[in-house]
Design an enzyme around this catalytic site. Structure first.
Site, PDB file in Angstrom:
ATOM      1  CD  GLU A  14      -2.933  -1.201  -0.096  1.00  0.00           C
ATOM      2  OE1 GLU A  14      -3.158   0.008  -0.611  1.00  0.00           O
ATOM      3  OE2 GLU A  14      -3.369  -2.033  -0.431  1.00  0.00           O
ATOM      4  CD  GLN A  19       1.085  10.950  -4.616  1.00  0.00           C
ATOM      5  OE1 GLN A  19       1.050  11.275  -6.003  1.00  0.00           O
ATOM      6  NE2 GLN A  19       0.308  11.300  -3.860  1.00  0.00           N
ATOM      7  CB  THR A  20       3.438   4.248  -7.630  1.00  0.00           C
ATOM      8  OG1 THR A  20       4.304   5.142  -7.162  1.00  0.00           O
ATOM      9  CG2 THR A  20       4.098   3.485  -8.683  1.00  0.00           C
ATOM     10  CG  LEU A  57       8.767   2.111  -6.489  1.00  0.00           C
ATOM     11  CD1 LEU A  57       8.849   1.216  -5.533  1.00  0.00           C
ATOM     12  CD2 LEU A  57       7.538   2.114  -7.408  1.00  0.00           C
ATOM     13  N   GLY A  58      10.087   6.689  -6.954  1.00  0.00           N
ATOM     14  CA  GLY A  58      10.039   7.917  -6.468  1.00  0.00           C
ATOM     15  C   GLY A  58       9.648   8.339  -5.147  1.00  0.00           C
ATOM     16  CE1 TYR A  59       5.510  12.559  -4.682  1.00  0.00           C
ATOM     17  CE2 TYR A  59       5.602  10.874  -6.312  1.00  0.00           C
ATOM     18  CZ  TYR A  59       5.272  12.089  -5.925  1.00  0.00           C
ATOM     19  OH  TYR A  59       4.550  12.744  -7.038  1.00  0.00           O
ATOM     20  CE1 TYR A 116      -6.154   2.767   1.151  1.00  0.00           C
ATOM     21  CE2 TYR A 116      -3.889   3.109   1.112  1.00  0.00           C
ATOM     22  CZ  TYR A 116      -4.869   2.310   0.557  1.00  0.00           C
ATOM     23  OH  TYR A 116      -4.927   1.065  -0.309  1.00  0.00           O
ATOM     24  CG  ASP A 134      -7.947   3.259  -2.660  1.00  0.00           C
ATOM     25  OD1 ASP A 134      -9.394   3.303  -2.880  1.00  0.00           O
ATOM     26  OD2 ASP A 134      -7.553   2.298  -3.255  1.00  0.00           O
ATOM     27  CB  CYS A 210     -15.853   3.253 -10.671  1.00  0.00           C
ATOM     28  SG  CYS A 210     -16.361   4.950 -10.207  1.00  0.00           S
ATOM     29  CB  CYS A 220     -20.947   0.124 -12.462  1.00  0.00           C
ATOM     30  SG  CYS A 220     -20.517   0.456 -10.591  1.00  0.00           S
ATOM     31  CB  CYS A 226     -23.865   5.989  -9.970  1.00  0.00           C
ATOM     32  SG  CYS A 226     -22.753   7.076 -10.337  1.00  0.00           S
TER      33      CYS A 226
END
Length: 378
Positions: A14, A19-20, A57-59, A116, A134, A210, A220, A226
């Site tokens: 997680e 961001q990925t 992966l960055g960050y 989260y 998320d 979605c 869905c 919705c």
């Protein structure tokens, strides 16, 4: 699906997924778990190795926080101030061994674990009635209830229909912050003995049906409820998060000593602070002739034998769109005899220099920014 999952694996996956994209994370996760199969193994690693397995992966603050948390959980380095300070916020009962906490309060007290991630660990691994929020659930709730805002929007209070757990008033409406409204819906989903199944089902629904673009609304199972679909406004929700991109042009120095070592620096840089990186600084576009003045912050110009412009590369770091020239500077001196300027070598404590063996440069630098520059030279 009923079997509890490994809380360590849930935590790592997680965190990687922040961001990925899932498609990007899969191979990184497999490689990571092969090297660090449990929190005990991770806690014994050093930051340089962790960064190597995180590379791409960055960050990188995520990787740094993962290591900090592993050491805290395993109660290593008892005299470490960070560990001691962090434990003050945890449960008074000391944990023994390398076991992830089982309460939201304890988890959220650890570096890098927010609401989260704590919910994901508690729900997916421990099967507790804990909410998860998320990006997939945000998208679903926004469309289901036509929420024209994001949980991160900085608006103190919003009027919304009363849901269970909300305080009513005479108008049948209640006032909540943007975040509280979304978390309220998430808690309703989790209010079940099978909360982990509900959470995962919605996460999967958001990922496969979605979707952000071209959602499969007709298939869905929630399309009859919705509001966005019924009103023909699916494309409007959730609202687009405003992202301000910043252009940055700079120069990266690949400084090679006479005994084939590369100069690396940690700290005092525009990007990659806290990581071993190639020296870099902001510069104007255009061909570089000779030794730039800024280069003398890293090396004595009298030691330079040659300077070669090796072209440019592009790179993105958070909101920055980066373009850099790469200069390969050969020195007449060996690494031990190179004269690092006093302003950087002695007085600027945030910049720490290190000479890296040229033959091991590609395996030593753990960030793609530096690796892109090296590939322009070697």
């Amino acid at each position: 699906m009923d079997a509890p999952r490994d809380p360590y694996a849930v935590w790592i996956s997680e965190t990687m997924l922040q961001q990925t994209q899932v498609s990007t994370v899969k191979d990184y996760f497999i490689r990571w778990m092969g090297r660090f199969p449990n929190v005990e193994t991770l806690a014994k690693a050093d930051e340089a190795e962790v960064f190597k397995y995180w590379q791409g992966l960055g960050y990188y603050s995520r990787a740094r926080n993962i290591l900090k948390t592993a050491k805290i959980v395993c109660e290593e380095n008892l005299q470490d101030p960070l560990r001691s300070a962090s434990r003050m916020t945890l449960n008074e009962n000391a944990r023994v061994g390398c076991k992830m906490p089982e309460t939201r309060k304890e988890l959220e007290a650890l570096p890098g674990i927010g609401a989260y991630t704590a919910g994901a660990i508690l729900s997916l691994a421990y099967h507790k009635r804990e909410a998860i929020l998320d990006g997939n659930l945000v998208r679903i709730f926004s469309r289901l209830y036509e929420l024209a805002f994001l949980p991160t929007d900085k608006v103190e209070k919003r009027r919304c229909p009363i849901k269970s757990g909300m305080t009513s008033n005479e108008t049948g409406m209640t006032e909540k912050s943007s975040s509280e409204i979304y978390w309220g819906y998430a808690r309703e989903v989790a209010d079940s003995p099978k909360a982990y199944m509900h959470n995962e089902a919605l996460m999967e629904l958001g990922r496969t049906v979605c979707k952000t673009k071209s959602p499969l609304c007709e298939t869905c199972p929630l399309h009859k409820e919705c509001r966005a679909f019924l009103d023909g406004r699916t494309a409007e929700f959730p609202p687009t998060k405003k992202r301000t991109e910043k252009s940055w042009h700079g120069t990266v120095l690949v400084i090679e000593s006479a005994d084939e070592k590369i100069l690396a620096v940690n700290g005092g840089q525009k990007f990659l602070d806290g990581q071993l990186a190639l020296p870099h600084f902001e510069s104007v576009r255009g061909a570089t002739v000779g030794i730039p003045a800024q280069a003398e912050e890293y090396i004595n110009a009298d030691d330079v034998e040659s300077v070669n412009d090796c072209g440019t590369f592009r790179h993105n770091i958070t909101v920055h769109k980066i373009e850099c020239n790469v200069l390969h500077m050969r020195l007449t001196t060996t690494a031990n005899n190179a004269h690092l300027p006093k302003s950087k070598a002695n007085s600027d404590k945030s910049a720490v220099f290190e000479w890296i063996e040229k033959a091991k440069a590609f395996e030593t630098f753990a960030n793609s920014f530096s690796l892109k520059a090296l590939k322009k030279v070697f």
